[in-house]
Every structure is written in C-alpha cells, then in structure tokens.
Design a protein around this motif. Sequence first.
Motif, PDB file in Angstrom:
ATOM      1  N   HIS A   1      -1.875 -42.644 -10.068  1.00 52.52           N
ATOM      2  CA  HIS A   1      -2.773 -43.698 -10.540  1.00 52.52           C
ATOM      3  C   HIS A   1      -2.195 -44.473 -11.712  1.00 52.52           C
ATOM      4  O   HIS A   1      -2.540 -45.640 -11.904  1.00 52.52           O
ATOM      5  CB  HIS A   1      -4.136 -43.084 -10.844  1.00 52.52           C
ATOM      6  CG  HIS A   1      -4.739 -42.455  -9.624  1.00 52.52           C
ATOM      7  ND1 HIS A   1      -5.361 -43.185  -8.645  1.00 52.52           N
ATOM      8  CD2 HIS A   1      -4.734 -41.165  -9.184  1.00 52.52           C
ATOM      9  CE1 HIS A   1      -5.752 -42.377  -7.669  1.00 52.52           C
ATOM     10  NE2 HIS A   1      -5.380 -41.149  -7.974  1.00 52.52           N
ATOM     11  N   HIS A   2      -1.292 -43.880 -12.465  1.00 53.22           N
ATOM     12  CA  HIS A   2      -0.605 -44.643 -13.500  1.00 53.22           C
ATOM     13  C   HIS A   2       0.451 -45.575 -12.907  1.00 53.22           C
ATOM     14  O   HIS A   2       0.965 -46.453 -13.595  1.00 53.22           O
ATOM     15  CB  HIS A   2       0.020 -43.704 -14.527  1.00 53.22           C
ATOM     16  CG  HIS A   2      -1.004 -43.051 -15.408  1.00 53.22           C
ATOM     17  ND1 HIS A   2      -0.821 -41.826 -15.996  1.00 53.22           N
ATOM     18  CD2 HIS A   2      -2.251 -43.456 -15.771  1.00 53.22           C
ATOM     19  CE1 HIS A   2      -1.900 -41.505 -16.697  1.00 53.22           C
ATOM     20  NE2 HIS A   2      -2.783 -42.478 -16.566  1.00 53.22           N
TER      21      HIS A   2
ATOM     22  N   SER B   1      -3.576 -36.995  -8.901  1.00 51.28           N
ATOM     23  CA  SER B   1      -2.507 -36.822  -9.883  1.00 51.28           C
ATOM     24  C   SER B   1      -2.364 -38.062 -10.774  1.00 51.28           C
ATOM     25  O   SER B   1      -2.372 -39.188 -10.280  1.00 51.28           O
ATOM     26  CB  SER B   1      -1.181 -36.559  -9.177  1.00 51.28           C
ATOM     27  OG  SER B   1      -0.091 -36.740 -10.055  1.00 51.28           O
ATOM     28  N   PRO B   2      -2.217 -37.877 -12.080  1.00 56.48           N
ATOM     29  CA  PRO B   2      -2.012 -39.025 -12.975  1.00 56.48           C
ATOM     30  C   PRO B   2      -0.830 -39.895 -12.565  1.00 56.48           C
ATOM     31  O   PRO B   2      -0.872 -41.122 -12.740  1.00 56.48           O
ATOM     32  CB  PRO B   2      -1.776 -38.372 -14.340  1.00 56.48           C
ATOM     33  CG  PRO B   2      -2.441 -37.048 -14.250  1.00 56.48           C
ATOM     34  CD  PRO B   2      -2.282 -36.611 -12.827  1.00 56.48           C
TER      35      PRO B   2
ATOM     36  N   VAL C   1      -7.827 -45.491 -12.769  1.00 52.74           N
ATOM     37  CA  VAL C   1      -7.251 -44.409 -13.575  1.00 52.74           C
ATOM     38  C   VAL C   1      -8.361 -43.532 -14.143  1.00 52.74           C
ATOM     39  O   VAL C   1      -8.291 -42.294 -14.109  1.00 52.74           O
ATOM     40  CB  VAL C   1      -6.375 -44.986 -14.701  1.00 52.74           C
ATOM     41  CG1 VAL C   1      -5.950 -43.892 -15.676  1.00 52.74           C
ATOM     42  CG2 VAL C   1      -5.142 -45.674 -14.128  1.00 52.74           C
TER      43      VAL C   1
ATOM     44  N   SER D   1     -10.328 -35.372 -11.439  1.00 54.52           N
ATOM     45  CA  SER D   1      -9.392 -34.271 -11.700  1.00 54.52           C
ATOM     46  C   SER D   1      -9.954 -33.310 -12.732  1.00 54.52           C
ATOM     47  O   SER D   1      -9.865 -32.080 -12.580  1.00 54.52           O
ATOM     48  CB  SER D   1      -8.054 -34.851 -12.173  1.00 54.52           C
ATOM     49  OG  SER D   1      -7.113 -33.819 -12.367  1.00 54.52           O
TER      50      SER D   1
ATOM     51  N   GLU E   1      -8.928 -39.583 -13.260  1.00 52.60           N
ATOM     52  CA  GLU E   1      -8.885 -38.605 -14.352  1.00 52.60           C
ATOM     53  C   GLU E   1     -10.178 -37.804 -14.408  1.00 52.60           C
ATOM     54  O   GLU E   1     -10.154 -36.591 -14.639  1.00 52.60           O
ATOM     55  CB  GLU E   1      -8.645 -39.320 -15.677  1.00 52.60           C
ATOM     56  CG  GLU E   1      -7.217 -39.845 -15.833  1.00 52.60           C
ATOM     57  CD  GLU E   1      -7.018 -40.594 -17.136  1.00 52.60           C
ATOM     58  OE1 GLU E   1      -8.037 -40.886 -17.821  1.00 52.60           O
ATOM     59  OE2 GLU E   1      -5.857 -40.899 -17.471  1.00 52.60           O
TER      60      GLU E   1
END
Length: 544
Positions: free
Chosen positions: A249-250, A245-246, A258, A265, A262
């Motif tokens: 990692h953000h 999930s963003p 990141v 995903s 991404e």
Amino acid sequence: MEIFVDNVCLDGETLTVQDVVRVSRPSGGTVAVDIAEPSIAAMKEAVVLKRELIDARIPIYGVTTGFGDSCARQIAPAKAAELQRNLILYHLNGVGTTAAPDVTRATMLIRANCLVRGPSAVRPEVAATLLRHLQADMLPLIPEQGSLGASGDLVPLCYVAAALLGEGDVLHEGRTRPVLDALREAGIAPLTLEPKEGLALINGTSFTSAFAALAVADAWELAFAADLASAMTCEALLGNTSHFSPFIHHNKPHPGQVASAELISSLLDGSQLTTSYQEILGHRIPIGERTFLGLSQPIQDKYSVRCAPHVIGVLRDCLEWAERWVTVEINSSTDNPLFDAGEGALHHGGNFYAGHVGHAMDSLKVAVASVADLLDRQMELVVDEKFNSGLTPNLIPRVEDDQWEAGLHHGFKGMQIAASAVTAEALKHSSPATVFSRSTEAHNQDKVSMGTIAARDARTIIECTRNVAAIHLLALAQALDLRGPGLASPAVRTAYELIRAHAPFVAADRRMDRDIHAVAELIKTGALRRIVSEGLPAGERVPG
C-alpha cells in the motif's frame, strides 16, 4: 432541571462537523450554544449599514424590491418589514417526510452560525432567539422535499423562520403542538422581523448542510465498521493477511487506502485463524520436476477481501475533502445580498448556491454505496458453503445428519437476501443529483444545485449501508462462533463480545431484525469504534 454537558460558542468561522453532531444528537444532556461577543458587534455594524441604505431609498434586493424575477419592482421602505413576513408565508409549501429531529437541530445551529458572521445584516436577537428555540428543543416540523439547493433552502428554512414568528406547529417535549403554546411555556416571545431578516433566515444552504454534516460523521463510522468487517471476514475465511502488507500500500500511497490497510492489519494482529503468503509457501508440497501441481490453498484471496483497502480507502479519502467542503459551507454567509460594514458597501451575489455541498454529497454517495456492495460480496463468501472454507451452509449450527434438527434450519439465508436487497437500494440512489438542474421561478433560478436532494440521498445510502454492515457483522460473529472466538485476534474478539452482548448466537432459526437494529446503533453511535479502537495502537485509533 436542564443539564448542560458541553458548550459551543458560535463565531461564524470555527463550527465543526463534530460540533454539529454534539448539538444535534445530544448524549447525557444539552449542549449549551451561545454567540461570541465579536460576532454580536459585527452583526450590529451590518444592521446600521442596512438601515442607512434603506433610508437612502435605493433598490436593495429582497429588502426594497420583490424576490426572484420580481427584483425589478421596488417598494417603499415603509413596506419592507411586511414584505419579509409575506416571503416566509408564501414558501410554506414543503411536502414529503418530516425531517428527523437531529437534522432539524443541525439546521437551526448551522443557520444561526451563518447569521452571526455579520454580513447578513440581522439583529443579534434574531440569532439568539433561534438558539433559544434550539436550546428548548422546540423543533419546527420541516418537510424534506421542496428545495433546489439554490436559491438556498427557501422552503425548508421557511418552517424554521415561521416558528420564530409563532406560526405553525413544533415538536416539543415529545409531542407536536402549536408553537405559540410552546413559546408561552418557555417564556420566549415571537419575533417581529425587520427588513432583510426573513430573507436572511431562509436564503441559505443550512438544511442541505445539516444533512451533509451528519452524513459525513456517519460515513466516518461506516469506514471503521467496513475495515472491521473486512478484518473479521479475513478471519472467518482463514484468509491471507499478506494482502494488507505496508509494502503493497505504500507503493500506491493513497492516504485512505494506506490507512484502511494499516487498520485492517492492526485489527488482525494476533489472529490464530488467518494465514500469510509465507505460511502458505511453508505448507505446500514442492512442485519439484513436475509440470503441474494443484495447490491445497490459494495464494490470493478474492477481490472483496484482498482489495478491501482499495474500496474503503476511496471512502476515507472522499471524506477528507467532503468534510473540508462542508466545514467551509457551515461557516459561510450563504444568503443574498451581503452588507460590508467595513467598506460601507452592498453586494448582490449567489452564496446561497449549494454547489460544493451537492458535489461532495454526490461523491460521498458513490463511495458509500461501493462499500455496501463490498460488504454484500464479503457476506456471500462467508455464508456460501462453496466459498466459506469449511463453514456450515448459511452459518447454521453444526449438527449431525442423524439428528432431528438436521435440515430444519437455514441460518443466515434470509439475512443475505435482506443484505442484497438493501445494497441494491443503496446503489439505486447513488446516481448524481447535481446534474438534474431544473430552470424554475420564471427562469430566474435557471441553474440550480440540487444539493439538498444529493445530501438527502447521501443520508439514505448511509442508512442502507449501515444496515448492510450490521447484517454482515452479525454473520461474522456467527462465523467466529463456528470457528472458535478464542482463535480470533484480540481486537476482533472485543468487537465480537460487544456484538454478542446485543445479539446472541443463532442456535436455531429465529427473527433477527432486532439484532440488526442493535448492531446498526452500535455503528451509528460510534460505540463499536470506540471500544475496539481502545485496544489498538494510538496511530490506528479513529478520531470521533
């Protein structure tokens, strides 16, 4: 007829890692290499200054003095040219495996680029002749061992210089032959060196940088392959995509982490095999008033899946700065002394020291070896019936117990053994080389970089890790066959189809070494990345 598919113009400032790869690994034709006109003018200006200083009969290191700790011994200008030839001859003592053709081409290109900057004070025809050898694919046989990475790559680069003089053998048109024969056939005259030119040819970091530039390019391909393998592992194990999930990692925004999350995903988008935390919650039996309840499905995957971006992201971030350092190195004057034509000055220093490249390669070694270990751990989960979420033992084809084939086949058992062995070899080579400085040459070279060994180790670890990735991808393609390839995400299906075009389903025990080689080549050449990334959103495509 020679076909030129592209061109590179050397100016000593703008050569890229990608240029090095294009020239050293030509595809479909030769890349033409020439020298920018301003660089030719700069070289000529430095040569004029060099000749003026020689005429002044002052001591100039390696020009009118001896080498190394012999710098306290001055010679007359009349002896200066002969000194250069002797310098090359007494360093022709390399040992070990002969460098691969792509490394040799990269070495020649980088050395020429360093010389065209100007301060090395060599005539333009020296760099031009080096490039003519390169364009004719007349490759000196360079032993890999013998360089300390300071005072540059003296021993390996002497084999390049000797070929320019017409000394020794070269690989030309697929066979080893005397360089003089190849030169006559190509219409290239052997060089006669002027003062400083032998030293300028060999007193640099170009052999180290050749390994490093190619290692950087190859490691970028490995980063993509590792992200792809992690996505396919998630599908093979019916894993949880929520780990990528963003939001997660953000909140730890290392750029490489990141980017890896991404990409994984995006690769999993549209998968019918994976699940998510919300889906797991929707399928569970509520605990209600009970004090304990065993869940039918774990809410977290093991580290080698869940933390894949944290491992591969380290490699991506390491590559960002390693590539910057290598790019600076291949666009530098890396010999000694240097001539400042603008100021009319001579400078003695130590730009031949490969410290930055050595440390970059030591760091890259560790990051790549860690990815090898990650992929080996993922493969364990996929082949082991205790952890593979209902797949067959060692990914053997499904067979009923009463059939003759039952119990006869062991599938990917041997492949896992091979992956573990190669992973161990990658890990063994990952200890730093740059800390092993040795004082040598009568204590003149009393602190050396060991950058060449670090860069060669990086090459070896990358080769090992590429093979581990290939074995794992083959296992993952087998797992998808058992799950049903049509249930995989579109991006993963693209990768699966490419792998299957080179390596068929393992229906019964058979040799698979050729399959490994084929998939490893798909990784190395970038074919795997290119075909998979074509179907991804533009932001997820990996440049190459």
